[in-house]
Design a protein around this motif. Structure first.
Motif, short mmCIF file in Angstrom:
data_model
loop_
_atom_site.label_atom_id
_atom_site.label_comp_id
_atom_site.label_asym_id
_atom_site.label_seq_id
_atom_site.Cartn_x
_atom_site.Cartn_y
_atom_site.Cartn_z
N LEU A 1 -9.99 4.17 46.59
CA LEU A 1 -10.16 4.94 47.84
C LEU A 1 -9.19 4.45 48.90
N GLY A 2 -9.01 3.12 48.96
CA GLY A 2 -8.06 2.56 49.93
C GLY A 2 -6.65 3.01 49.67
N LYS A 3 -6.26 3.01 48.39
CA LYS A 3 -4.90 3.44 48.05
C LYS A 3 -4.71 4.93 48.29
N TYR B 1 0.07 3.04 38.77
CA TYR B 1 0.05 1.69 39.34
C TYR B 1 -1.34 1.06 39.24
N GLU B 2 -2.36 1.86 39.48
CA GLU B 2 -3.72 1.34 39.39
C GLU B 2 -4.07 0.95 37.96
N ALA B 3 -3.64 1.78 37.00
CA ALA B 3 -3.88 1.45 35.59
C ALA B 3 -3.17 0.15 35.23
N ASP B 4 -1.94 -0.01 35.71
CA ASP B 4 -1.20 -1.25 35.45
C ASP B 4 -1.89 -2.44 36.10
N LYS C 1 -5.11 -7.35 35.52
CA LYS C 1 -6.28 -8.15 35.88
C LYS C 1 -7.14 -8.46 34.66
N MET C 2 -7.23 -7.50 33.74
CA MET C 2 -8.00 -7.73 32.53
C MET C 2 -7.35 -8.82 31.68
N LYS C 3 -6.02 -8.78 31.56
CA LYS C 3 -5.32 -9.83 30.81
C LYS C 3 -5.48 -11.18 31.50
#
Length: 350
Positions: free
Chosen positions: A81-83, A135-138, A143-145
């Motif tokens: 939402l912020g982005k 970008y969000e997916a990346d 973060k998951m890695k």
């Protein structure tokens, strides 16, 4: 807001997509003049590209601020939402700035038209939606890695800590039993007590050296158990016997340090020993990368107190090493423990 280094994905996506975006914006501004007037390509497209650099970097700064404010994976809703607000704080002002500059300075005779704003905003929304999703997916994937790496690091630290705890249980346990043996020998046979003490110093030195890593090779464990067996024979003589048959190809394989010593000590502690009925301990390897420790079952008339430190310790170490196959089998005649051997990647093949 401090300057930040843009992520590679955002940098490369901008560098490769901006020429196309610049051409589309100029198509909105000049319609078919894009294909007829070379000045659009020489002057306007580079200018749009230059304005795009400032717009893009403002986008980078804003996205970085949002990501620092909502960094966690469970804050994805707030972050998205912020982005999304970049449409109002960055994209819309950029479109308005381009139209204002071109109209104010009549760049290549441009004059503002009402539908130019709508078309510009439509292009901006489309482009930003595509790239913000990318970008969000990346970001989520990164973060998951990172989370997986941190979890793995924490697990490794926990394993090392647990191994240290287990080693601290074994060393005093081993020394306490040896001192008890030495104490009983002193009152019975001082010469044998001196021999026992000499062997104990050698064994304990070896024990400390090979217990530091948590695991030892089969060859090291066999050498150690043979030294340890000398201590047992000092006290019990032929009342305890040891047979070792190890296939040499298993020498470089690994198993938790002191495993054999714990099992042999356990056998001596819980069985009766005599010259007529000696305790026989067999250590041998079998197919399937397994080492077997077995002894004849000669239960004591009065059972010894047992904290089961030995078997629990071995089982815990195999659990920490994530190795399955540890097995304990007992019947009226034999007590057998099967130990899975761990392949040593550092083993040198001859």
């Amino acid at each position: 807001m401090k300057l930040v280094r843009p992520p590679k994905l955002e940098l490369y996506s901008f560098l490769f997509s901006m020429p196309l975006i610049s051409a589309i914006v100029n198509l909105i501004l000049y319609d078919d003049r894009l294909w007829k007037d070379y000045r659009v390509w020489v002057y306007s497209i580079p200018l749009i590209y230059l304005i795009g650099i400032f717009s893009w970097y403002s986008h980078v700064l804003y996205a970085d601020w949002i990501e620092r404010k909502y960094p966690e994976l469970n804050q994805s809703r707030q972050r998205v939402l912020g982005k999304a607000m970049v449409l109002f704080f960055v994209m819309t002002p950029s479109i308005l700035l381009i139209l204002f500059i071109y109209d104010r300075f009549h760049i290549l005779e441009y004059q503002f038209q009402d539908d130019d704003l709508f078309k510009g905003l439509l292009v901006g929304v489309g482009v930003n939606t595509i790239f913000e999703t990318l970008y969000e997916a990346d970001y989520v994937f990164s973060k998951m890695k990172q989370s997986a790496r941190e979890k793995e690091t924490m697990q490794e630290l926990a394993v090392h800590q647990d191994f240290d705890t287990l080693k601290n249980q074994v060393n005093p346990h081993f020394l306490f039993n040896c001192l008890n043996t030495l104490s009983s020998l002193i009152s019975v046979d001082k010469k044998r007590a001196e021999m026992f003490l000499d062997e104990l110093s050698k064994v304990y030195r070896y024990l400390l050296k090979n217990n530091e890593e948590g695991v030892s090779t089969v060859a090291q464990e066999i050498r150690f158990i043979e030294s340890y067996f000398n201590l047992l024979q000092t006290r019990y003589g032929n009342s305890v016997q040891l047979n070792v048959q190890i296939d040499k190809r298993y020498d470089p394989y690994l198993l938790p340090s002191l495993t054999l010593q714990l099992l042999v000590e356990n056998a001596v502690k819980h069985n009766s020993l005599s010259k007529n009925n000696p305790l026989v301990i067999d250590i041998f390897t079998v197919a399937g990368n397994k080492l077997v420790v077995s002894n004849n079952h000669q239960p004591l008339t009065v059972k010894a107190n047992s904290t089961k430190v030995g078997l629990k310790n071995i089982k815990s170490k195999y659990s920490l090493l994530k190795q399955s196959g540890f097995l304990v089998m007992a019947d009226d005649k034999n007590f057998t423990v099967v130990l899975p051997l761990i392949w040593n990647p550092q083993a040198i093949k001859v």
